[in-house]
Write a protein that holds these residues in place. Structure first.
Motif, PDB file in Angstrom:
ATOM      1  N   LEU A   1       0.932  -1.239   0.149  1.00 42.60           N
ATOM      2  CA  LEU A   1      -0.130   0.072   0.013  1.00 42.60           C
ATOM      3  C   LEU A   1       0.912   1.258  -0.011  1.00 42.60           C
ATOM      4  O   LEU A   1       0.358   2.297  -0.570  1.00 42.60           O
ATOM      5  CB  LEU A   1      -0.792   0.119   1.290  1.00 42.60           C
ATOM      6  CG  LEU A   1      -1.742   1.276   1.189  1.00 42.60           C
ATOM      7  CD1 LEU A   1      -3.259   1.172   0.752  1.00 42.60           C
ATOM      8  CD2 LEU A   1      -1.747   1.830   2.649  1.00 42.60           C
ATOM      9  N   LEU A   2       1.970   1.106   0.807  1.00 40.75           N
ATOM     10  CA  LEU A   2       2.773   2.549   0.955  1.00 40.75           C
ATOM     11  C   LEU A   2       3.543   2.688  -0.203  1.00 40.75           C
ATOM     12  O   LEU A   2       4.239   3.751  -0.634  1.00 40.75           O
ATOM     13  CB  LEU A   2       3.864   2.172   2.160  1.00 40.75           C
ATOM     14  CG  LEU A   2       3.127   2.383   3.312  1.00 40.75           C
ATOM     15  CD1 LEU A   2       4.221   1.774   4.609  1.00 40.75           C
ATOM     16  CD2 LEU A   2       2.493   3.755   3.855  1.00 40.75           C
ATOM     17  N   THR A   3       3.500   1.755  -1.382  1.00 42.09           N
ATOM     18  CA  THR A   3       4.177   2.388  -2.705  1.00 42.09           C
ATOM     19  C   THR A   3       3.146   3.053  -3.543  1.00 42.09           C
ATOM     20  O   THR A   3       4.041   3.782  -4.215  1.00 42.09           O
ATOM     21  CB  THR A   3       4.532   0.833  -3.606  1.00 42.09           C
ATOM     22  OG1 THR A   3       3.221   0.268  -3.853  1.00 42.09           O
ATOM     23  CG2 THR A   3       5.553  -0.074  -2.627  1.00 42.09           C
ATOM     24  N   THR A   4       1.957   2.946  -3.216  1.00 44.86           N
ATOM     25  CA  THR A   4       0.977   3.987  -3.796  1.00 44.86           C
ATOM     26  C   THR A   4       0.331   4.959  -2.903  1.00 44.86           C
ATOM     27  O   THR A   4      -0.190   5.680  -3.507  1.00 44.86           O
ATOM     28  CB  THR A   4       0.014   3.082  -4.599  1.00 44.86           C
ATOM     29  OG1 THR A   4      -0.765   2.441  -3.734  1.00 44.86           O
ATOM     30  CG2 THR A   4       0.503   2.214  -5.412  1.00 44.86           C
ATOM     31  N   GLU A   5       0.254   4.906  -1.740  1.00 41.71           N
ATOM     32  CA  GLU A   5      -0.359   5.865  -0.779  1.00 41.71           C
ATOM     33  C   GLU A   5       0.360   6.504   0.046  1.00 41.71           C
ATOM     34  O   GLU A   5       1.326   5.845   0.561  1.00 41.71           O
ATOM     35  CB  GLU A   5      -1.465   4.957  -0.022  1.00 41.71           C
ATOM     36  CG  GLU A   5      -2.504   4.354  -0.830  1.00 41.71           C
ATOM     37  CD  GLU A   5      -3.675   5.308  -0.896  1.00 41.71           C
ATOM     38  OE1 GLU A   5      -3.904   6.277  -0.300  1.00 41.71           O
ATOM     39  OE2 GLU A   5      -4.641   4.999  -1.941  1.00 41.71           O
ATOM     40  N   ALA A   6       0.117   7.762   0.344  1.00 44.88           N
ATOM     41  CA  ALA A   6       0.960   8.490   1.344  1.00 44.88           C
ATOM     42  C   ALA A   6       0.056   8.673   2.439  1.00 44.88           C
ATOM     43  O   ALA A   6      -1.049   8.746   2.604  1.00 44.88           O
ATOM     44  CB  ALA A   6       1.082   9.975   0.776  1.00 44.88           C
ATOM     45  N   VAL A   7       0.847   8.177   3.499  1.00 54.15           N
ATOM     46  CA  VAL A   7       0.240   8.084   4.859  1.00 54.15           C
ATOM     47  C   VAL A   7       0.688   9.154   5.826  1.00 54.15           C
ATOM     48  O   VAL A   7       2.062   9.472   5.810  1.00 54.15           O
ATOM     49  CB  VAL A   7      -0.219   6.884   5.676  1.00 54.15           C
ATOM     50  CG1 VAL A   7      -1.046   5.771   4.594  1.00 54.15           C
ATOM     51  CG2 VAL A   7       1.042   6.216   5.993  1.00 54.15           C
ATOM     52  N   ASP A   8       0.148   9.632   6.942  1.00 52.66           N
ATOM     53  CA  ASP A   8       0.933  10.417   8.001  1.00 52.66           C
ATOM     54  C   ASP A   8       1.167   9.690   9.148  1.00 52.66           C
ATOM     55  O   ASP A   8       2.433  10.027   9.748  1.00 52.66           O
ATOM     56  CB  ASP A   8      -0.035  11.414   8.635  1.00 52.66           C
ATOM     57  CG  ASP A   8      -0.637  12.423   7.503  1.00 52.66           C
ATOM     58  OD1 ASP A   8       0.093  12.994   7.067  1.00 52.66           O
ATOM     59  OD2 ASP A   8      -1.713  12.414   7.178  1.00 52.66           O
ATOM     60  N   MET A   9       0.890   8.450   9.221  1.00 55.93           N
ATOM     61  CA  MET A   9       1.125   7.504  10.666  1.00 55.93           C
ATOM     62  C   MET A   9       0.919   6.090  10.036  1.00 55.93           C
ATOM     63  O   MET A   9      -0.125   5.937   9.550  1.00 55.93           O
ATOM     64  CB  MET A   9       0.486   8.021  11.842  1.00 55.93           C
ATOM     65  CG  MET A   9       0.733   7.198  13.081  1.00 55.93           C
ATOM     66  SD  MET A   9       0.017   7.806  14.328  1.00 55.93           S
ATOM     67  CE  MET A   9       0.872   9.187  14.760  1.00 55.93           C
TER      68      MET A   9
END
Length: 126
Positions: free
Chosen positions: A40-48
């Protein structure tokens, strides 16, 4: 508010964290394992990222190390959530790059306080 990725193999924990954080205005994505989180982190930016320490396939420490090793995800706030009260686990989590550590069962108030503290810290560092 913030986009928070919850990674825990317990569906009950995922549901409780999602419920608590959603009601505080955060957008929550809940996944069951570290491999799904990295994908998921390869396509989505998250804050935490809030991750369980002990999960099958990829434990929370390994997940944190992967997140910290990528330039794209290095600055994400990382909160470890675990049933273990072992001091060595806390030290290992900090060494892997965790910004915070909560022991299960954490109260909703403690969870929200930790999340808000880390999010505030990340915004004040910008």
């Amino acid at each position: 508010m913030a986009k928070i990725l919850v990674v825990d193999d317990s569906s009950v924990t995922r549901h409780l964290l999602s419920y608590t954080l959603t009601h505080k205005g955060h957008h929550v994505i809940a996944l069951a394992c570290g491999n799904e989180a990295l994908e998921l982190l390869t396509t989505e930016a998250v804050d935490m990222v809030i991750a369980d320490l002990e999960m099958p396939i990829m434990d929370g420490i390994t997940l944190l190390k992967h997140i910290r090793s990528s330039e794209r995800t290095f600055a994400i706030q990382l909160l470890m959530l675990t049933a273990s009260s072992n001091e060595q686990d806390r030290e290992d989590a900090q060494a892997a790059g965790a910004n915070g550590f909560l022991t299960k069962p954490a109260s909703s108030r403690d969870l929200v306080a930790a999340v808000e503290r880390l999010l505030h810290h990340s915004h004040s560092a910008l």
